[in-house]
Design an enzyme around this catalytic site. Structure first.
Site, PDB file in Angstrom:
ATOM      1  N   PHE A 134       0.851  -1.198   0.000  1.00 15.51           N
ATOM      2  CA  PHE A 134       0.000   0.000   0.000  1.00 15.51           C
ATOM      3  C   PHE A 134       0.884   1.244   0.000  1.00 15.51           C
ATOM      4  O   PHE A 134       1.764   1.384   0.862  1.00 15.51           O
ATOM      5  CB  PHE A 134      -0.901   0.015   1.243  1.00 15.51           C
ATOM      6  CG  PHE A 134      -1.892   1.148   1.238  1.00 15.51           C
ATOM      7  CD1 PHE A 134      -3.145   1.001   0.662  1.00 15.51           C
ATOM      8  CD2 PHE A 134      -1.570   2.381   1.798  1.00 15.51           C
ATOM      9  CE1 PHE A 134      -4.066   2.055   0.636  1.00 15.51           C
ATOM     10  CE2 PHE A 134      -2.476   3.440   1.773  1.00 15.51           C
ATOM     11  CZ  PHE A 134      -3.720   3.271   1.195  1.00 15.51           C
ATOM     12  N   ASP A 219       9.214   2.598   1.339  1.00 14.72           N
ATOM     13  CA  ASP A 219       8.063   3.319   1.889  1.00 14.72           C
ATOM     14  C   ASP A 219       8.004   3.036   3.386  1.00 14.72           C
ATOM     15  O   ASP A 219       7.618   1.952   3.812  1.00 14.72           O
ATOM     16  CB  ASP A 219       6.782   2.861   1.184  1.00 14.72           C
ATOM     17  CG  ASP A 219       5.548   3.594   1.694  1.00 14.72           C
ATOM     18  OD1 ASP A 219       5.584   4.103   2.833  1.00 14.72           O
ATOM     19  OD2 ASP A 219       4.544   3.644   0.957  1.00 14.72           O
ATOM     20  N   LYS A 248       3.001   9.833   8.415  1.00 10.21           N
ATOM     21  CA  LYS A 248       2.322   9.413   9.647  1.00 10.21           C
ATOM     22  C   LYS A 248       2.940   9.959  10.938  1.00 10.21           C
ATOM     23  O   LYS A 248       2.595  11.034  11.381  1.00 10.21           O
ATOM     24  CB  LYS A 248       2.227   7.884   9.676  1.00 10.21           C
ATOM     25  CG  LYS A 248       1.198   7.340   8.665  1.00 10.21           C
ATOM     26  CD  LYS A 248       0.860   5.918   8.952  1.00 10.21           C
ATOM     27  CE  LYS A 248      -0.103   5.295   7.962  1.00 10.21           C
ATOM     28  NZ  LYS A 248      -1.497   5.611   8.201  1.00 10.21           N
TER      29      LYS A 248
HETATM   30  C1  LIG Z   1       2.975   2.268   3.793  1.00  6.65           C
HETATM   31  C2  LIG Z   1       2.056   3.402   3.482  1.00  6.65           C
HETATM   32  N1  LIG Z   1       2.367   4.226   2.466  1.00  6.65           N
HETATM   33  C3  LIG Z   1       1.580   5.275   2.162  1.00  6.65           C
HETATM   34  C4  LIG Z   1       0.427   5.523   2.859  1.00  6.65           C
HETATM   35  C5  LIG Z   1      -0.434   6.705   2.476  1.00  6.65           C
HETATM   36  O1  LIG Z   1      -0.312   7.692   3.449  1.00  6.65           O
HETATM   37  P1  LIG Z   1      -1.408   8.866   3.547  1.00  6.65           P
HETATM   38  O2  LIG Z   1      -2.683   8.219   4.013  1.00  6.65           O
HETATM   39  O3  LIG Z   1      -0.833   9.827   4.540  1.00  6.65           O
HETATM   40  O4  LIG Z   1      -1.543   9.454   2.198  1.00  6.65           O
HETATM   41  C6  LIG Z   1       0.062   4.690   3.918  1.00  6.65           C
HETATM   42  C7  LIG Z   1      -1.177   4.935   4.672  1.00  6.65           C
HETATM   43  O5  LIG Z   1      -1.686   4.085   5.352  1.00  6.65           O
HETATM   44  C8  LIG Z   1       0.899   3.592   4.244  1.00  6.65           C
HETATM   45  O6  LIG Z   1       0.610   2.767   5.238  1.00  6.65           O
END
Ligand SMILES: Cc1ncc(COP(=O)(O)O)c(C=O)c1O
Length: 382
Positions: A134, A219, A248
């Site tokens: 994700f 990520d 986050k």
């Molecule tokens: C691993 C990862 N990357 C990207 C995101 C996207 O982040 P945002 O919701 O701040 O756009 C998330 C959100 O849960 C995530 O867990």
């Protein structure tokens, strides 16, 4: 007379139905939150791994309030107070040699930046990512996100992305080619249900990227900022990414994302931008957050072990304070509801997994309280 509507009625009438929710939280302090009726909950969701320093951490509140009295917004047309200081700190904690930072407003936006940077500096167009990974819900970050249910309704998406089984180096080696700008990877797949990378996988991915000239983009939006016991998951491997994306837990709940990219990978004037990103308030919050995490980082691994030990008959997995407990698709929401009834908030990630991502400042007493409630909720649904 104007009719008086409840929050739920207002939302039903005026808000897009993008979220399903039925609890209104109105106050937070440390590891606890309170609902509108005054009921207190131990919060193991923490704004989905965001409130790393606990709710309304006094140091963060103080930093935000004093900055708010000086300057709230100025745009990136000018030097922004705290931005340089924060960038230096992020480069230091990331351990990326010669690193440079670009700030954004969310995790998805951080990944958008990574995608643009990888494309423009490699001259290549495509990406490779992993099944169940994700990376966000904006169009480009969605293109590298696997979950068909959220991606397919918006196709066609750019950039083109091949999805490979997580852990399969052979398949990765076959998928990465001379058109691959970058490989997107989570060290622990968060939304997928806290699935840690198999041992040696990261090193293998790094090697393939090096051989094929693709960038390794880690990520760490969910796993970063101390959550796994290190600043970033990759620091528990031998691997250094070309780009790390962060969000986050970076600013205790104020919206911020960031990328740190290695020496030689940088945007030139005009190639990327943002009105709000890295404003004075969020930068002040992030600097204060980093200080609080620094003071707590040494205990994250032990606190995680306490959870693992206390819950061991439930087969928990994860690292530090990023923990998943397999419960099954049907049982997961029931367990979450019982925990909530008993005053503990947990949520369900994919594949029927109870996810625990509490504040890094959670105390050992609170962990004991959490374990007792979670165990009893599993027993009640056995
Ligand atoms: C691993 C990862 N990357 C990207 C995101 C996207 O982040 P945002 O919701 O701040 O756009 C998330 C959100 O849960 C995530 O867990």
């Amino acid at each position: 007379m104007e009719e008086k509507l409840t929050s739920k009625e207002l939302e039903d009438r005026y808000f897009m139905k993008a979220f399903g929710r039925d609890l209104k939280l109105v106050k937070g302090s440390g590891s606890y939150v309170w609902d509108e009726d005054g009921k207190k909950y131990l919060d193991l969701v923490a704004g989905i791994a965001v409130c790393s320093t606990g709710h309304c951490n006094p140091s963060v509140v103080e930093a935000v309030c004093s900055q708010a009295k000086e300057l709230i917004h100025i745009s990136n047309l000018y030097y922004v107070p705290n931005q340089g200081e924060l960038a230096k700190k992020l480069v230091e904690i990331s351990g990326i040699p010669g690193g440079r930072v670009f700030l954004s407003n969310s995790g998805a936006e951080a990944n958008e930046g990574a995608i643009k940077l990888a494309r423009i500096r490699t001259g290549r167009k495509n990406f490779v990512a992993f099944i169940d990974g994700f990376h966000g819900r904006t169009m480009a970050s969605l293109a590298v996100t696997h979950k068909p249910a959220i991606r397919e309704p918006f196709e066609p998406l750019e950039p083109k992305c091949k999805f490979i089984k997580y852990g399969d180096l052979q398949a990765l080696s076959e998928a990465v080619d001379e058109n691959t700008a970058g490989v997107f990877i989570e060290g622990i797949q968060g939304e997928a249900g806290i699935v840690p990378a198999p041992r040696g996988f990261y090193e293998g991915v790094r090697k393939i990227c090096d051989e094929k000239g693709a960038l390794l983009i880690c990520d760490e939006v969910q796993s970063g900022m101390g959550r796994t016991g290190k600043w970033f998951y990759y620091q528990s491997t031998g691997v250094i990414p070309d780009i790390v994306s962060i969000a986050k837990g970076i600013a205790s709940g104020l919206p911020m994302g960031a990328i740190v990219a290695r020496e030689g990978l940088t945007f030139n004037p005009g190639e990327h931008g943002s009105t709000f990103a890295g404003g004075p308030l969020v930068c002040a919050a992030a600097l204060a957050t980093i200080k609080v995490i620094e003071e707590n980082l040494g205990e994250v691994t032990d606190k995680g072990r306490m959870f693992m030990e206390g819950l061991k008959e439930l087969s928990p997995r994860g690292m530090g304070l990023m923990i998943g407990i397999p419960a099954g698709e049907e049982r997961c929401p029931k367990i979450a509801a019982i925990c909530r009834e008993k005053g503990v908030l947990v949520n369900c990630a994919s594949h029927g997994t109870i996810r625990l991502v509490p504040p890094l400042t959670i105390t050992k007493e609170e962990i004991k309280e959490a374990i007792a409630v979670i165990k009893s909720a599993f027993e009640e649904t056995a």
